[in-house]
Structure formats: C-alpha cells, structure tokens
Design a protein around this motif. Structure first.
Motif, short mmCIF file in Angstrom:
data_model
loop_
_atom_site.label_atom_id
_atom_site.label_comp_id
_atom_site.label_asym_id
_atom_site.label_seq_id
_atom_site.Cartn_x
_atom_site.Cartn_y
_atom_site.Cartn_z
N SER A 41 -66.54 26.36 -15.83
CA SER A 41 -66.55 24.90 -15.89
C SER A 41 -66.91 24.29 -14.53
O SER A 41 -67.61 23.27 -14.47
CB SER A 41 -65.21 24.36 -16.39
OG SER A 41 -64.19 24.56 -15.45
N LEU A 42 -66.46 24.90 -13.44
CA LEU A 42 -66.79 24.38 -12.11
C LEU A 42 -68.28 24.53 -11.81
O LEU A 42 -68.92 23.60 -11.31
CB LEU A 42 -65.97 25.11 -11.04
CG LEU A 42 -64.48 24.82 -11.04
CD1 LEU A 42 -63.77 25.73 -10.04
CD2 LEU A 42 -64.20 23.36 -10.74
N VAL A 43 -68.85 25.68 -12.14
CA VAL A 43 -70.27 25.90 -11.88
C VAL A 43 -71.11 25.02 -12.81
O VAL A 43 -72.12 24.45 -12.39
CB VAL A 43 -70.63 27.40 -12.00
CG1 VAL A 43 -72.13 27.61 -11.88
CG2 VAL A 43 -69.89 28.19 -10.93
N ASP A 44 -70.69 24.87 -14.06
CA ASP A 44 -71.39 23.97 -14.97
C ASP A 44 -71.41 22.54 -14.42
O ASP A 44 -72.42 21.84 -14.53
CB ASP A 44 -70.74 23.97 -16.36
CG ASP A 44 -71.08 25.21 -17.19
OD1 ASP A 44 -72.04 25.94 -16.84
OD2 ASP A 44 -70.37 25.45 -18.18
N ALA A 74 -62.38 33.72 -5.67
CA ALA A 74 -63.17 34.94 -5.51
C ALA A 74 -64.34 34.97 -6.50
O ALA A 74 -65.49 35.17 -6.12
CB ALA A 74 -62.29 36.18 -5.70
N PHE A 75 -64.04 34.73 -7.78
CA PHE A 75 -65.09 34.74 -8.79
C PHE A 75 -66.06 33.58 -8.59
O PHE A 75 -67.27 33.74 -8.77
CB PHE A 75 -64.50 34.70 -10.20
CG PHE A 75 -63.73 35.94 -10.57
CD1 PHE A 75 -64.28 37.20 -10.41
CD2 PHE A 75 -62.44 35.84 -11.07
CE1 PHE A 75 -63.57 38.34 -10.75
CE2 PHE A 75 -61.72 36.97 -11.42
CZ PHE A 75 -62.29 38.24 -11.25
N LEU A 76 -65.55 32.42 -8.21
CA LEU A 76 -66.41 31.27 -7.98
C LEU A 76 -67.41 31.54 -6.86
O LEU A 76 -68.59 31.18 -6.98
CB LEU A 76 -65.55 30.03 -7.64
CG LEU A 76 -66.30 28.74 -7.36
CD1 LEU A 76 -67.11 28.29 -8.58
CD2 LEU A 76 -65.33 27.65 -6.93
N ALA A 82 -74.88 33.43 -7.00
CA ALA A 82 -75.96 33.73 -7.96
C ALA A 82 -76.70 32.46 -8.35
O ALA A 82 -77.93 32.42 -8.39
CB ALA A 82 -75.39 34.42 -9.19
N ALA A 83 -75.95 31.40 -8.63
CA ALA A 83 -76.57 30.12 -9.02
C ALA A 83 -77.41 29.56 -7.88
O ALA A 83 -78.54 29.10 -8.09
CB ALA A 83 -75.50 29.13 -9.44
#
Length: 184
Positions: A41-44, A74-76, A82-83
């Motif tokens: 949701s944060l990357v979106d 960490a995952f973010l 990548a984005a």
C-alpha cells in the motif's frame, strides 16, 4: 492523509528505537502478510508509473514473533529500490522452509519472502557490495536502504540473499518462525 500521518508516526517511532539505547526489536505476534500488504500500500501510494505489484502468499504461514515496524521498513527499502530502478512488475512471494539453517542455528520452520522484480538488474560491479552503506547504483540514491534492511532483518535473526541478472532480481529474506529460538 491517514496513510501519510500513520507512516510519519511509524517512521518517527522506528528512528527513535533504532537510535536510542534500547534498539532491540519490539516483538509481538505478527502476520507476515499484513506486513507485506502494508509495504504494497505504501509503494502503491507513491504512484510509480506502470508498476504492478503481484502477491503470491502461502496462507498457511503462522504468525511470528517480530517487530512489524522493523520488518515493514526492511521490505519497503527493497521494494522501493526495485520501483525506483524502473521495475514494471514486482512479485511478493511468501513460503515456508523446513529444517532451515540461518547462521549457526537450525530452525524447524522459517518464513521465506521473495521480492522479485523485472528491472534491469544490479550492475555486476555492485553485486558483492550492495549491502554496504553508501553503495548505490542511482545518482540520486543514498546507498542506505539495503544496509538498513539487512540490519533490521539481522536483528530478527534472519538473513537476506540476492541474485540478479538483467530482467530479474530476487531478494530472498529468511526469518525464523519459532518464538523460543529467537535471540534478542
């Protein structure tokens, strides 16, 4: 507005805990998929042009004792890298691994999270040093994202591995699932 406010509070709390005298993870029962959904949701919300994030979750993975804020960060950091590197497709995949060794400890059950992207790949010259601070392949990068991600995963007695070639980069994170084996 709620996402921005919530994220500002989460980041403030995380920074305070990372820089404070007690930087031990605040472990609570955590669903890894809720962590990954928060990252998605944060990357979106950052609206990367043409980016599609796919999910391949194993619904049988039990909750684990972890600091959700640290895992989100960490995952973010990995997904955001990548984005920002121009990936058009990112896959978040969760699986379990049985009888898996992390460091010197053998774990009956570990969670495996693969973050797979279709970007240009990590340049050959950087592959051996991507987890070192200040190493970046982008002119506007800080070189801290992967170093921080590795530190946060290490605080959960986990590890991060990566493979990369043009068109596919995979970051694999292994985290122990047993609560009793966690060393803090």
């Amino acid at each position: 507005t709620r996402v921005i406010t919530g994220e500002a509070d989460r980041l403030g709390n995380l920074v305070d805990r990372m820089l404070g005298p007690n930087n031990v993870p605040d472990r609570r029962q955590t669903n890894i998929h809720l962590v990954l959904e928060h990252v998605k949701s944060l990357v979106d919300a950052e609206s990367y042009q043409g980016l599609c994030i796919e999910r391949e979750y194993d619904p049988s993975i039990p909750e684990m004792s972890a600091d959700a804020e640290m895992l989100i960060q960490a995952f973010l950091n990995i997904v955001r890298n990548a984005a920002q590197a121009g990936a058009q497709r990112i896959v978040l995949r969760s699986r379990t691994e049985r009888q898996f060794t992390i460091g010197h400890d053998r774990h009956k059950l570990a969670v495996r999270v693969d973050i797979i992207d279709d970007g240009a790949g990590i340049p050959e010259a950087l592959r051996e040093s991507i987890f070192y601070p200040m190493v970046t392949g982008r002119a506007d990068g800080t070189g801290l994202g992967l170093s921080i991600a590795q530190s946060l995963i290490n605080q959960h007695q986990g590890i991060i591995e990566s493979t990369s070639e043009p068109g596919q980069t995979v970051f694999t994170i292994y985290l122990p699932l047993e609560i009793g084996r966690a060393h803090v």
